[in-house]
Write an enzyme that holds these catalytic residues in place. Structure first.
Site, PDB file in Angstrom:
ATOM      1  N   ASP A  33      70.067 -17.909 -86.756  1.00 24.68           N
ATOM      2  CA  ASP A  33      69.757 -19.332 -86.612  1.00 24.68           C
ATOM      3  C   ASP A  33      69.168 -19.624 -85.230  1.00 24.68           C
ATOM      4  OD1 ASP A  33      69.565 -21.950 -87.358  1.00 24.68           O
ATOM      5  OD2 ASP A  33      71.697 -22.392 -87.193  1.00 24.68           O
ATOM      6  N   LEU A  57      70.491   3.849 -91.851  1.00 26.03           N
ATOM      7  CA  LEU A  57      70.954   2.460 -91.993  1.00 26.03           C
ATOM      8  C   LEU A  57      70.459   1.842 -93.306  1.00 26.03           C
ATOM      9  CD1 LEU A  57      72.123  -0.137 -90.455  1.00 26.03           C
ATOM     10  CD2 LEU A  57      69.746  -0.603 -89.864  1.00 26.03           C
ATOM     11  N   HIS A 115      59.921 -18.437 -85.974  1.00 30.51           N
ATOM     12  CA  HIS A 115      60.226 -17.439 -87.000  1.00 30.51           C
ATOM     13  C   HIS A 115      59.526 -16.110 -86.674  1.00 30.51           C
ATOM     14  CE1 HIS A 115      62.272 -20.501 -89.131  1.00 30.51           C
ATOM     15  NE2 HIS A 115      61.201 -21.145 -89.546  1.00 30.51           N
TER      16      HIS A 115
HETATM   17  C1  FPP Z   1      66.899 -20.185 -89.233  1.00 29.34           C
HETATM   18  O1  FPP Z   1      66.448 -20.794 -88.041  1.00 29.34           O
HETATM   19  C2  FPP Z   1      65.973 -19.132 -89.633  1.00 29.34           C
HETATM   20  C3  FPP Z   1      65.370 -18.999 -90.857  1.00 29.34           C
HETATM   21  C4  FPP Z   1      65.608 -19.915 -91.984  1.00 29.34           C
HETATM   22  C5  FPP Z   1      64.400 -17.920 -91.119  1.00 29.34           C
HETATM   23  C6  FPP Z   1      64.823 -16.583 -90.605  1.00 29.34           C
HETATM   24  C7  FPP Z   1      63.712 -15.632 -90.727  1.00 29.34           C
HETATM   25  C8  FPP Z   1      63.352 -14.736 -89.795  1.00 29.34           C
HETATM   26  C9  FPP Z   1      64.054 -14.541 -88.502  1.00 29.34           C
HETATM   27  C10 FPP Z   1      62.236 -13.830 -90.098  1.00 29.34           C
HETATM   28  C11 FPP Z   1      62.857 -12.532 -90.498  1.00 29.34           C
HETATM   29  C12 FPP Z   1      61.965 -11.795 -91.369  1.00 29.34           C
HETATM   30  C13 FPP Z   1      62.364 -10.745 -92.129  1.00 29.34           C
HETATM   31  C14 FPP Z   1      61.386 -10.071 -93.011  1.00 29.34           C
HETATM   32  C15 FPP Z   1      63.760 -10.263 -92.126  1.00 29.34           C
HETATM   33  P1  FPP Z   1      66.079 -22.348 -88.079  1.00 29.34           P
HETATM   34  O2  FPP Z   1      64.663 -22.482 -88.484  1.00 29.34           O
HETATM   35  O3  FPP Z   1      67.062 -23.057 -88.950  1.00 29.34           O
HETATM   36  O4  FPP Z   1      66.283 -22.742 -86.579  1.00 29.34           O
HETATM   37  P2  FPP Z   1      66.749 -24.189 -86.044  1.00 29.34           P
HETATM   38  O5  FPP Z   1      68.203 -24.326 -86.431  1.00 29.34           O
HETATM   39  O6  FPP Z   1      66.566 -24.045 -84.566  1.00 29.34           O
HETATM   40  O7  FPP Z   1      65.857 -25.220 -86.666  1.00 29.34           O
END
Ligand code: FPP
Length: 258
Positions: free
Chosen positions: A28, A139, A45
């Site tokens: 997050d 892994l 992201h």
């Molecule tokens: C939450 O942060 C994150 C997500 C919903 C997306 C997570 C995806 C990635 C890290 C890309 C990973 C890719 C692969 C292929 C594994 P948020 O957007 O809710 O953050 P915020 O709380 O600051 O708004």
């Protein structure tokens, strides 16, 4: 020792280990990371993918057996359409680029969740990355995509209900042990360590069943900033936890000292 005093199989092993066999992470804070830099959310992201790479490498090196990452929840479809579209594109590009690297590093990739809802191109990438890496013994990297813990339990219950309807099973035969083999991660060790970055302290419909005995680690660090050193903090914290699984502290100390 009476039946009720027996220690379930595998519990003593989980008590003794100081390194988690399975780590599950809610990544997050990408959006806030980007916004703090005046960037659009999707740049967060993208930066999150870099953090994924670092954590995968570190877990593989450390000898962690399974790493499960919550990449997209069943509820994330509610986000603005542009963000959802850019996330799908990011998943497609990342899988295309990273599959060979994972394979070279002996990582086995597996995706859990209702993948049928994803764009066909993403489904195809998932399939080919899973096939490419299926024989790897290092892994296991599990990506939870369009996944929800309630969905997972409901689909397992549906399997058993079908058997009940066919007269193969009585309702009284439904136990946690009978349900477990139908859950998404049934053949892998349960998560020992759960990590959530970004400051919130909740499970958000992640692995509801499987996290029953996980140690829960929350950090303010935003996901793109979660580097190897942050993982070390979490591993160090985990190694100092006394895991009890319903036992007393004295019983646990006896197991650890044996
Ligand atoms: C939450 O942060 C994150 C997500 C919903 C997306 C997570 C995806 C990635 C890290 C890309 C990973 C890719 C692969 C292929 C594994 P948020 O957007 O809710 O953050 P915020 O709380 O600051 O708004």
């Amino acid at each position: 020792m009476s039946k009720h005093e027996e220690i379930p199989p595998g519990v003593d092993d989980r008590i003794r280990r100081s390194l988690p066999r399975h780590i599950a992470i809610i990544m997050d804070g990408n959006g806030r990371w980007a916004q703090a830099r005046g960037l659009p959310r999707h740049r967060g992201h993208k930066a999150g993918v870099e953090a994924v790479r670092g954590v995968v490498e570190r877990c593989a090196e450390a000898g962690v057996e399974v790493l499960t990452l919550f990449a997209f929840s069943s509820e994330n479809w509610r986000r603005p359409p542009t963000e959802v579209r850019l996330l799908m594109e990011l998943f497609i590009a990342t899988l295309g680029r990273e599959a060979r690297r994972l394979h070279r590093n002996n990582v086995r990739l597996r995706v859990i969740g209702e993948r049928e809802a994803f764009p066909p191109r993403l489904q195809a990438r998932i399939r080919s990355a899973e096939e490419l890496t299926a024989g790897n013994g290092g892994l296991t990297l599990v990506i939870a995509g369009n996944y929800g813990g309630r969905w997972d339990i409901a689909q397992a219950a549906r399997h058993l209900a079908t058997r009940v309807a066919a007269g193969e099973l009585a309702p009284a035969d439904i136990t946690p042990e009978r349900l477990q083999p139908h859950l998404s991660l049934h053949d892998l060790p349960e998560p020992d360590l759960f990590i959530r970055t970004g400051g919130e302290q909740r499970i958000s419909n992640f692995l509801l069943w499987q996290l029953a005995y996980a140690e829960l680690y929350f950090t303010e660090v935003l996901w793109p900033d979660f580097k190897a050193q942050e993982l070390e903090h979490a591993l160090d914290w985990f190694s100092r936890r006394q895991r009890r699984f319903g036992l007393t502290g004295q019983q646990v100390e006896a197991i650890r000292g044996a």
